[in-house]
Design an enzyme around this catalytic site. Structure first.
Site, PDB file in Angstrom:
ATOM      1  N   ARG A 114       0.830  -1.219   0.000  1.00  0.00           N
ATOM      2  CA  ARG A 114       0.000   0.000   0.000  1.00  0.00           C
ATOM      3  C   ARG A 114       0.861   1.264   0.000  1.00  0.00           C
ATOM      4  O   ARG A 114       0.511   2.263   0.647  1.00  0.00           O
ATOM      5  CB  ARG A 114      -0.965   0.029   1.184  1.00  0.00           C
ATOM      6  CG  ARG A 114      -1.728  -1.249   1.410  1.00  0.00           C
ATOM      7  CD  ARG A 114      -2.461  -1.697   0.192  1.00  0.00           C
ATOM      8  NE  ARG A 114      -3.171  -2.963   0.399  1.00  0.00           N
ATOM      9  CZ  ARG A 114      -3.809  -3.584  -0.578  1.00  0.00           C
ATOM     10  NH1 ARG A 114      -3.809  -3.108  -1.806  1.00  0.00           N
ATOM     11  NH2 ARG A 114      -4.433  -4.709  -0.344  1.00  0.00           N
ATOM     12  N   ASN A 156       2.897  -7.743   7.742  1.00  0.00           N
ATOM     13  CA  ASN A 156       2.886  -9.056   7.090  1.00  0.00           C
ATOM     14  C   ASN A 156       4.360  -9.444   6.935  1.00  0.00           C
ATOM     15  O   ASN A 156       5.006  -9.090   5.954  1.00  0.00           O
ATOM     16  CB  ASN A 156       2.219  -8.987   5.713  1.00  0.00           C
ATOM     17  CG  ASN A 156       0.731  -8.681   5.838  1.00  0.00           C
ATOM     18  OD1 ASN A 156       0.065  -9.123   6.764  1.00  0.00           O
ATOM     19  ND2 ASN A 156       0.200  -7.919   4.890  1.00  0.00           N
ATOM     20  N   LYS A 234       1.077  -8.876  14.015  1.00  0.00           N
ATOM     21  CA  LYS A 234      -0.199  -9.147  13.339  1.00  0.00           C
ATOM     22  C   LYS A 234      -0.379 -10.659  13.403  1.00  0.00           C
ATOM     23  O   LYS A 234       0.353 -11.402  12.749  1.00  0.00           O
ATOM     24  CB  LYS A 234      -0.135  -8.654  11.890  1.00  0.00           C
ATOM     25  CG  LYS A 234      -1.348  -9.038  11.032  1.00  0.00           C
ATOM     26  CD  LYS A 234      -1.280  -8.368   9.656  1.00  0.00           C
ATOM     27  CE  LYS A 234      -2.421  -8.799   8.748  1.00  0.00           C
ATOM     28  NZ  LYS A 234      -2.408  -8.095   7.447  1.00  0.00           N
ATOM     29  N   GLU A 238      -5.601 -12.350   8.253  1.00  0.00           N
ATOM     30  CA  GLU A 238      -5.266 -12.420   6.828  1.00  0.00           C
ATOM     31  C   GLU A 238      -4.128 -13.424   6.583  1.00  0.00           C
ATOM     32  O   GLU A 238      -3.104 -13.089   5.991  1.00  0.00           O
ATOM     33  CB  GLU A 238      -4.933 -11.021   6.290  1.00  0.00           C
ATOM     34  CG  GLU A 238      -6.133 -10.082   6.417  1.00  0.00           C
ATOM     35  CD  GLU A 238      -5.927  -8.680   5.843  1.00  0.00           C
ATOM     36  OE1 GLU A 238      -4.772  -8.227   5.774  1.00  0.00           O
ATOM     37  OE2 GLU A 238      -6.937  -8.049   5.482  1.00  0.00           O
ATOM     38  N   ARG A 271      -1.907  -6.217  17.196  1.00  0.00           N
ATOM     39  CA  ARG A 271      -2.952  -5.622  16.358  1.00  0.00           C
ATOM     40  C   ARG A 271      -4.296  -6.344  16.524  1.00  0.00           C
ATOM     41  O   ARG A 271      -4.355  -7.572  16.552  1.00  0.00           O
ATOM     42  CB  ARG A 271      -2.527  -5.620  14.890  1.00  0.00           C
ATOM     43  CG  ARG A 271      -1.383  -4.648  14.669  1.00  0.00           C
ATOM     44  CD  ARG A 271      -0.946  -4.636  13.237  1.00  0.00           C
ATOM     45  NE  ARG A 271      -1.640  -3.675  12.417  1.00  0.00           N
ATOM     46  CZ  ARG A 271      -2.247  -3.976  11.282  1.00  0.00           C
ATOM     47  NH1 ARG A 271      -2.304  -5.210  10.833  1.00  0.00           N
ATOM     48  NH2 ARG A 271      -2.826  -3.030  10.575  1.00  0.00           N
ATOM     49  N   ASP A 317     -11.757  -1.196   8.020  1.00  0.00           N
ATOM     50  CA  ASP A 317     -10.379  -1.179   7.534  1.00  0.00           C
ATOM     51  C   ASP A 317     -10.070   0.148   6.843  1.00  0.00           C
ATOM     52  O   ASP A 317      -9.965   0.189   5.610  1.00  0.00           O
ATOM     53  CB  ASP A 317     -10.188  -2.343   6.544  1.00  0.00           C
ATOM     54  CG  ASP A 317      -8.746  -2.514   6.130  1.00  0.00           C
ATOM     55  OD1 ASP A 317      -7.893  -1.807   6.667  1.00  0.00           O
ATOM     56  OD2 ASP A 317      -8.485  -3.357   5.243  1.00  0.00           O
ATOM     57  N   GLU A 339      -4.905   3.243  15.649  1.00  0.00           N
ATOM     58  CA  GLU A 339      -4.134   3.116  14.402  1.00  0.00           C
ATOM     59  C   GLU A 339      -4.884   3.801  13.262  1.00  0.00           C
ATOM     60  O   GLU A 339      -6.049   3.502  13.001  1.00  0.00           O
ATOM     61  CB  GLU A 339      -3.905   1.631  14.067  1.00  0.00           C
ATOM     62  CG  GLU A 339      -3.111   1.424  12.777  1.00  0.00           C
ATOM     63  CD  GLU A 339      -2.835  -0.045  12.448  1.00  0.00           C
ATOM     64  OE1 GLU A 339      -2.721  -0.876  13.368  1.00  0.00           O
ATOM     65  OE2 GLU A 339      -2.740  -0.359  11.234  1.00  0.00           O
ATOM     66  N   GLU A 345      -4.529   4.153   0.951  1.00  0.00           N
ATOM     67  CA  GLU A 345      -4.991   2.925   0.310  1.00  0.00           C
ATOM     68  C   GLU A 345      -6.435   3.045  -0.180  1.00  0.00           C
ATOM     69  O   GLU A 345      -6.746   2.690  -1.319  1.00  0.00           O
ATOM     70  CB  GLU A 345      -4.879   1.762   1.308  1.00  0.00           C
ATOM     71  CG  GLU A 345      -5.454   0.464   0.761  1.00  0.00           C
ATOM     72  CD  GLU A 345      -5.347  -0.701   1.740  1.00  0.00           C
ATOM     73  OE1 GLU A 345      -4.821  -0.511   2.854  1.00  0.00           O
ATOM     74  OE2 GLU A 345      -5.796  -1.796   1.363  1.00  0.00           O
TER      75      GLU A 345
HETATM   76  C1  GCV Z   1      -0.597  -4.974   5.838  1.00  0.00           C
HETATM   77  C2  GCV Z   1      -5.663  -4.091   4.749  1.00  0.00           C
HETATM   78  C3  GCV Z   1      -4.669  -3.926   3.646  1.00  0.00           C
HETATM   79  C4  GCV Z   1      -3.511  -4.898   3.775  1.00  0.00           C
HETATM   80  C5  GCV Z   1      -2.887  -4.730   5.164  1.00  0.00           C
HETATM   81  C6  GCV Z   1      -3.968  -4.977   6.208  1.00  0.00           C
HETATM   82  C7  GCV Z   1      -3.482  -4.777   7.627  1.00  0.00           C
HETATM   83  O1  GCV Z   1      -6.366  -5.274   4.601  1.00  0.00           O
HETATM   84  O2  GCV Z   1      -5.304  -4.067   2.410  1.00  0.00           O
HETATM   85  O3  GCV Z   1      -2.588  -4.605   2.767  1.00  0.00           O
HETATM   86  O4  GCV Z   1      -1.785  -5.578   5.359  1.00  0.00           O
HETATM   87  O5  GCV Z   1      -5.021  -4.078   6.000  1.00  0.00           O
HETATM   88  O6  GCV Z   1      -3.760  -3.718   8.175  1.00  0.00           O
HETATM   89  O7  GCV Z   1      -2.841  -5.658   8.179  1.00  0.00           O
END
Ligand code: GCV
Length: 610
Positions: A114, A156, A234, A238, A271, A317, A339, A345
């Site tokens: 992003r 990530n 995290k 996801e 998170r 989000d 946050e 994005e």
């Molecule tokens: C870092 C959203 C974004 C992801 C991001 C995620 C997060 O889903 O699209 O790119 O990942 O948030 O905050 O962990």
């Protein structure tokens, strides 16, 4: 000479980059001040350090008194006020919270998740790669607005980023040393499954060998970087690993790490962005905004002192319009970090103009007193010469620092200060720039997500309209539009998301007559004929907003054209404004057509809908 060195930033009041000599914030403050006084011989200023003042400072006409970091913050503030000829803040200045963080989502291959301002400022090709002068300039940008922690890698965590606390720890330590003179401490995003990467057969937080692993890891890491702020995690989100993989809960996971870092004063930023990203779109009971509260609220009071639960501002989000996350009302016994996302994005990719401080004023109005222990922002910085892609996106970083320090800041005053520090415009042009910034969020909202209707975006990259984009996807982000109406019913008759809010919010959101209009379709499913407060039907209001938003985007571009900005800022801003106009028209036509085809209701003013 690297082009970035000649670019305007809000640090224009200084005449040169800081040298390498300064080792401490105090030395940096002295070097910056000496430089400033050379070009302002009419001024004088003495610095007095009082260790007990920490980050605090006091300013007078001829002096700055402050603690070991406060002396630097105070010096920057003093210089800015003197350069702008505005009154100095009176009395002792103290930050609202101790951790004011920037989260970079930089990957070690040099990409930024992003990221809209070029490649990473410090990673490339799987390793550290940076210009130390540029990192010093970054440090002074952050310190000048009081940001004191930088988490430098993506949450990530993918190989080889796991190596940052292992085989490349010494490089991490060298990078930390570059930012130390600016009172900026590093933080690292870590992989919950790191023990498995390093040979263990589990990362179960209740396993003694896993606990030993993290204790030894923390010892090594803090030996190398004694002032490291902590780890950011995290987990179970996801597709990232986490305690759920081992049948444990998030308090088990976060506390295990917290105990490992506690001896060194480290914190665990955990998170709260956890939800089911493999939802069946046919399932109308599961409602993604409910996920975080449902998971964490029952754990309130179970987290260690040095765990901070990091909560996105809204329950979804970083959408254009969301209510405040209900976790801010429901976690009285847990420290929380707010946050936000400076990286645009969902708000125009640093192409469309979007100044965020008005949003933070709105958040402040809803935030219960004392609920925020720390703040974090996903950065909008990159290797572009102007740092932020759109030259005006720098205003978001500047304003974030100001609001992190003092949440009672005024969005317009901050915009004015940024504009005055960044560009030598006459007063009327400066006011035009300020008004462009101040209206930008409302304009963007009007053509993309009016009435709280988020997520009508292109999947994946998230720029431009696509009302069907996420409709049949597993991400839990649906508009449920059909020929009868649009929206998800989140009242007590629907998913009962409103039930996660205390009074008076619950009652406010439950009732479509009382619900703030901006959030109407976030909370309610309504028919196209629903009458709005001003007597227009819902469908007419949707049409009107999209037409009006696109018109205002054009007006914004025309006003921008009248500004005598220096090049290449002018060219970059105008190029982006042209793209914004195109984007806004696309939103207008796609969404109006989408709703017209469902509702069959023509526009009352006979404008073109396709
Ligand atoms: C870092 C959203 C974004 C992801 C991001 C995620 C997060 O889903 O699209 O790119 O990942 O948030 O905050 O962990």
């Amino acid at each position: 000479m690297d082009a970035w060195k000649t670019r305007k930033t809000w640090l224009n009041m200084f005449s040169r980059l800081p040298g390498e000599a300064a080792r401490t914030p105090e030395e940096t403050a002295r070097a910056e001040l000496n430089c400033f006084l050379e070009s302002h011989p009419e001024e004088s200023c003495t610095l007095s350090v009082r260790e007990d003042m920490g980050e605090d400072y006091i300013l007078t006409d001829t002096g700055v008194t402050g603690g070991s970091a406060g002396i630097l913050y105070g010096a920057y503030r003093w210089m800015a006020c003197r350069a702008l000829r505005v009154p100095l803040p009176s009395g002792k200045q103290s930050p609202a919270c101790a951790l004011r963080m920037l989260n970079a989502w930089d990957n070690m291959d040099g990409t930024i998740e992003r990221g809209y301002a070029g490649r990473s400022l410090w990673f490339e090709g799987g390793r550290f790669s940076y210009d130390p002068a540029r990192i010093r300039q970054l440090g002074r940008m952050l310190a000048s607005v009081g940001i004191n922690v930088l988490c430098l890698n993506n949450v990530n965590v993918r190989e080889p980023a796991q190596g940052l606390i292992s085989e490349t720890l010494d490089e991490l330590a060298s990078f930390a040393a570059l930012l130390r003179p600016f009172a900026v401490r590093l933080m690292v995003a870590v992989d919950f499954a790191q023990p498995v990467r390093e040979g263990l057969d589990t990362a179960d937080p209740l396993s003694p060998e896993v606990q030993r692993f993290w204790a030894e890891k923390a010892k090594k890491v803090w030996e190398a970087i004694p002032d490291l702020a902590g780890f950011l995690v995290k987990a179970d989100s996801e597709h990232r690993p986490g305690p759920h993989t081992y049948g444990r809960d998030h308090a088990d996971g976060a506390n295990m790490l917290a105990r490992a870092v506690a001896p060194y004063g480290g914190v665990i930023l955990w998170r709260a962005f956890v939800y089911n990203c493999l939802q069946d779109w046919r399932d109308q009971k599961t409602d993604r905004p409910k996920a975080a509260y449902a998971l964490y609220q029952p754990m309130d009071g179970r987290f260690c002192e040095n765990v901070i639960l990091q909560v996105k501002n809204g329950p979804y989000d970083f959408q254009v319009r969301e209510p405040l996350s209900p976790l801010f009302y429901g976690m009285e016994h847990t420290r929380l970090a707010l946050e936000v996302q400076l990286a645009q994005e969902y708000t125009g990719h640093q192409i469309d103009l979007y100044y965020m401080a008005p949003m933070w004023e709105e958040l402040r109005a809803e935030m219960p007193a004392g609920s925020v222990a720390a703040v974090a922002a996903v950065t909008n910085l990159g290797r572009d010469d102007n740092w932020t892609g759109h030259p005006f996106a720098a205003a978001n970083l500047f304003a974030y620092g100001r609001f992190a320090w003092d949440p009672a800041s005024d969005a317009e005053a901050v915009a004015r200060e940024w504009a005055a520090l960044s560009y030598a415009l006459d007063e009327s042009q400066r006011e035009t720039l300020v008004s462009l910034l101040m209206s930008s969020r409302a304009i963007y909202e009007q053509y993309t997500a009016n009435l709280g209707l988020d997520w009508m975006i292109e999947p994946g990259h998230h720029y431009g309209p696509n009302p069907y984009g996420y409709e049949f996807s597993p991400w839990g982000t649906y508009n449920r539009a059909d020929r009868f109406g649009v929206g998800v019913d989140r009242t007590s008759r629907g998913t009962d998301y409103v039930g996660q809010y205390p009074a008076p919010w619950r009652e406010l959101y439950e009732d479509p007559e009382k619900c703030p209009e901006k959030l109407l379709l976030f909370f309610h499913r309504l028919s196209y004929g629903h009458l709005m407060a001003d007597g227009r039907t819902l469908i007419q209001r949707l049409y009107d907003d999209h037409f009006e938003g696109a018109r205002r985007a054009e007006e914004l571009s025309q006003k921008l054209n009248t500004l005598d900005l220096p090049e290449p800022d002018r060219k970059e801003a105008l190029e982006r404004a042209a793209l914004q106009v195109k984007n806004a028209r696309e939103w207008r036509d796609v969404l109006n057509t989408f709703f017209f085809r469902f509702s069959g209701v023509p526009d009352a003013h006979g404008r073109t809908i396709y």
